[in-house]
Design a protein around this motif. Structure first.
Motif, short mmCIF file in Angstrom:
data_model
loop_
_atom_site.label_atom_id
_atom_site.label_comp_id
_atom_site.label_asym_id
_atom_site.label_seq_id
_atom_site.Cartn_x
_atom_site.Cartn_y
_atom_site.Cartn_z
N ARG A 105 22.06 60.72 -1.82
CA ARG A 105 21.65 62.12 -1.64
C ARG A 105 22.71 62.99 -2.28
O ARG A 105 23.71 63.32 -1.66
N GLY A 149 10.01 58.79 8.60
CA GLY A 149 10.48 59.83 9.50
C GLY A 149 10.64 59.31 10.91
O GLY A 149 11.11 58.19 11.13
N GLY A 161 13.20 56.20 10.15
CA GLY A 161 14.12 56.50 9.06
C GLY A 161 14.26 55.34 8.09
O GLY A 161 15.35 55.03 7.64
N ASP A 174 16.81 58.12 6.49
CA ASP A 174 16.92 59.41 7.19
C ASP A 174 17.59 59.19 8.55
O ASP A 174 16.95 58.77 9.51
N ALA A 203 17.43 54.38 10.42
CA ALA A 203 18.16 54.40 9.13
C ALA A 203 18.95 53.11 8.91
O ALA A 203 20.07 53.12 8.42
#
Length: 267
Positions: A110, A192, A207, A211, A229
């Motif tokens: 990111r 999500g 995730g 995420d 995640a």
């Protein structure tokens, strides 16, 4: 006589399939064997699921290529996880992994936009005053800045049927809402958050693409495994007594290194 077209024996099509991402902070086969045994015992917990190693968080002293990739692949295969590739890590790791038969996937980075470079200072130049009879016209007003484009809306997948052992549901690019029981051996995955308004007795992985803000909510917590995640927690010996069969939320801590389980009050 009309000839019948024979279909090709081999066809290639682009596809995206779900895979479990395993974040490693060591490439020592013996250390990984010990850690995996503590998490999963001697069981083939993952039932043949595909796995991708994420090497983006390897410490500097662990970033040299391992002596035996096959031992690492075998370590996870003992627990039912089929490693298909890796992402992140140093280039020399990628080269040795490819030689061991693993594919390379793009790193999940990111990136922040680069800071704008400072403009060089302008030197002042002498300016002659305009003639008195011809005053300068006022500058035209600048157009208002363009409004930023809205972020793409996150989709939500809703499942209203019970999920049996061996079934898997993946909400790609959004959240997952389940309105029926997730039985032992079933698996729900979402990029999500995951909301389960029923007993969670199988596995839930939120995730999935990294995420760390994603969460898992359930009105009755009896899970086999939860993940946010890529950080996992299993419950071979049963869930904690204070959370068993109660409403619970699962989230990652601020550092993203462990999972936190909190009781929910729904009254």
């Amino acid at each position: 006589m009309k000839k019948t077209k024979t279909p090709a024996l081999i066809e290639f099509k682009g596809s995206t399939v779900p895979a479990i991402v395993i974040t490693l902070r060591s490439l020592n086969p013996a250390t990984l064997e010990q850690s995996a045994a503590q998490m999963f015992g001697n069981s083939d917990f993952f039932d043949g699921d595909a796995g991708i190693l994420d090497l983006g968080q390897l410490p500097p002293d662990e970033s040299s290529p391992p002596e035996d990739w096959a031992a690492i692949i075998t370590c996870f295969a003992r627990h039912g996880l089929k490693l298909i590739g890796l992402r992140g890590g140093a280039p020399e790791l990628a080269a040795t992994a490819q030689a061991a038969g693993l594919a390379l996937f793009p790193a999940d980075e990111r990136r922040q936009p680069p800071a704008p470079e400072a403009a060089p200072p302008l030197e002042a130049a002498p300016v002659e005053p305009p003639p008195m009879e011809a005053p300068p016209e006022p500058p035209a007003p600048e157009p208002p800045p363009a409004a930023p484009e809205p972020a793409p809306a996150r989709t939500t997948l809703v499942i209203d049927r019970p999920l049996r052992s061996g079934q898997q549901v993946y909400a790609r690019g959004g959240d997952l809402v389940v309105l029926a029981i997730v039985n032992p051996g079933a698996e729900v995955i979402a990029d999500g958050s995951i909301h389960i308004y029923a007993p969670l007795r199988g596995r839930a992985l939120a995730g999935a693409t990294g995420d760390a803000q994603a969460r898992i909510f359930t009105t009755r917590f009896e899970a086999e495994l939860v993940s946010v995640a890529g950080v996992y927690r299993t419950f071979e010996g049963g869930v904690p007594a204070e959370l068993a069969s109660r409403p619970v939320q699962v989230r990652a801590d601020a550092e993203g290194n462990k999972l936190l389980l909190d009781s929910l009050k729904l009254d």
